[in-house]
Scaffold this active site. Structure first.
Site, PDB file in Angstrom:
ATOM      1  N   ASN A   9       0.865  -1.179   0.000  1.00 25.74           N
ATOM      2  CA  ASN A   9       0.000   0.000   0.000  1.00 25.74           C
ATOM      3  C   ASN A   9       0.900   1.228   0.000  1.00 25.74           C
ATOM      4  O   ASN A   9       1.537   1.527   1.009  1.00 25.74           O
ATOM      5  CB  ASN A   9      -0.883  -0.050   1.257  1.00 25.74           C
ATOM      6  N   HIS A  96      -9.575   1.023   4.741  1.00 27.31           N
ATOM      7  CA  HIS A  96      -8.311   1.176   5.466  1.00 27.31           C
ATOM      8  C   HIS A  96      -8.538   2.077   6.684  1.00 27.31           C
ATOM      9  O   HIS A  96      -9.335   3.010   6.632  1.00 27.31           O
ATOM     10  CB  HIS A  96      -7.249   1.781   4.536  1.00 27.31           C
ATOM     11  N   GLU A  98      -6.927   4.470   7.892  1.00 28.43           N
ATOM     12  CA  GLU A  98      -6.735   5.906   7.667  1.00 28.43           C
ATOM     13  C   GLU A  98      -7.963   6.523   7.014  1.00 28.43           C
ATOM     14  O   GLU A  98      -8.333   7.657   7.300  1.00 28.43           O
ATOM     15  CB  GLU A  98      -5.474   6.133   6.816  1.00 28.43           C
ATOM     16  N   GLU A 168      -5.537  -5.229  10.353  1.00 26.01           N
ATOM     17  CA  GLU A 168      -4.481  -4.235  10.594  1.00 26.01           C
ATOM     18  C   GLU A 168      -4.763  -3.517  11.910  1.00 26.01           C
ATOM     19  O   GLU A 168      -5.516  -2.531  11.935  1.00 26.01           O
ATOM     20  CB  GLU A 168      -4.462  -3.198   9.464  1.00 26.01           C
ATOM     21  N   SER A 214       3.326  -2.474  10.241  1.00 32.81           N
ATOM     22  CA  SER A 214       4.782  -2.540  10.429  1.00 32.81           C
ATOM     23  C   SER A 214       5.382  -3.883  10.018  1.00 32.81           C
ATOM     24  O   SER A 214       6.288  -4.395  10.680  1.00 32.81           O
ATOM     25  CB  SER A 214       5.162  -2.185  11.873  1.00 32.81           C
TER      26      SER A 214
HETATM   27  P1  PGA Z   1       2.758   0.058   7.640  1.00 32.37           P
HETATM   28  O1  PGA Z   1       1.293   0.307   7.002  1.00 32.37           O
HETATM   29  O2  PGA Z   1       3.297  -1.202   7.037  1.00 32.37           O
HETATM   30  O3  PGA Z   1       3.548   1.268   7.266  1.00 32.37           O
HETATM   31  O4  PGA Z   1       2.560  -0.095   9.125  1.00 32.37           O
HETATM   32  C1  PGA Z   1       0.408  -0.751   6.793  1.00 32.37           C
HETATM   33  C2  PGA Z   1      -0.880  -0.232   6.206  1.00 32.37           C
HETATM   34  O5  PGA Z   1      -1.336   0.849   6.595  1.00 32.37           O
HETATM   35  O6  PGA Z   1      -1.488  -0.895   5.339  1.00 32.37           O
END
Ligand code: PGA
Length: 252
Positions: A9, A96, A98, A168, A214
């Site tokens: 992503n 997601h 966010e 996530e 992460s």
């Molecule tokens: P990250 O993001 O690997 O930077 O923690 C994962 C994601 O938001 O899909």
């Protein structure tokens, strides 16, 4: 058996030329990766250019969001599932964290976005996961249950079978604080059990559940050993072709 999926992503990073360069480097680095599906999710403006350059390779292209609206219309700023297909996408990330926390993607929208994607033959990667406060309060499973219940409300078994789910935990996204394989496995097992209850064994056993938060070259192999972890949704570590290729090639 379930074929693993490693998806990158790219969030709001990379111009068109930067996206194409990363995609082309990745293409050669993962050319021999047959053990998993490889997906990258560039920004909307880069989708077509990237899709054209990876056509015929083992890299598939995802959008990071889709409109809930199906038809042409007065929906300023929206991009429909049909348009994403037209740009060369096969997959789309939906819900997601966010988008849920910063852009008002409520479960009702997410439900409609999933329907829109499926109607035009895009495979949704449906994201779910709890915040740190919710986990500390002992509510992680309840939160994921609530999200999935609302997001998949009214869905037929055969539609759910077409999804990829990404667990996530919000506290692990972009923080460098990965869930331990045990923590991730526990939630993945919970999600698979939830799917069995609602949609039956053949759906739950076939569906890929990715872990996100992460994921890095040095923790992917351990995560992938967990029984119910079928791949990863990778943010930060997917931006460089070399590090993402190491994650894709976790089995080497
Ligand atoms: P990250 O993001 O690997 O930077 O923690 C994962 C994601 O938001 O899909």
């Amino acid at each position: 058996m379930r074929k693993p999926v490693i998806a990158g992503n790219w969030k709001m990073f990379k111009t068109i030329s930067e996206s194409v360069n990363t995609a082309l480097s990745l293409k050669s680095l993962v050319a021999n990766a047959n053990h998993c599906e490889v997906i990258i999710a560039p920004v909307f403006t880069s989708l077509k250019a990237v899709a054209d350059r990876v056509e015929g390779s083992n890299i598939q292209v995802a959008a990071q969001d889709v409109s809930d609206q199906l038809k042409y219309g007065a929906h300023t700023g929206e991009i429909s599932a049909e348009m994403l297909k037209d740009a060369g996408c096969s997959h789309v990330i939906i819900g997601h964290s966010e988008r849920r926390s910063l852009y008002g993607d409520i479960d009702e929208f997410i439900n409609r976005k999933l329907r829109a994607a499926l109607q035009f033959g895009l495979t949704p990667i449906l994201c779910c996961g709890e915040t740190l406060g919710e986990r500390d309060a002992g509510n992680a499973e309840q939160v994921v249950n609530n999200q999935l219940t609302a997001d998949l409300n009214g869905f037929a078994d055969e539609d759910v079978a077409k999804l990829i789910i990404a667990y996530e935990p919000v506290w692990a996204i972009g923080t460098g604080r990965t869930a331990t394989p045990d923590q991730a496995q526990q939630m993945h097992g919970y999600i698979r059990g939830w799917l069995t209850d609602k949609f039956g064994t053949s759906v739950s056993q076939g569906l890929r559940i990715l872990y996100g938060g992460s994921v890095k070259p040095d923790n992917i192999a351990e995560l992938m050993r967990a029984e119910d972890i079928d791949g990863a949704l990778v943010g930060g570590a997917s931006l460089e072709a070399e590090s993402f290729a190491k994650i894709v090639n976790y089995n080497e």
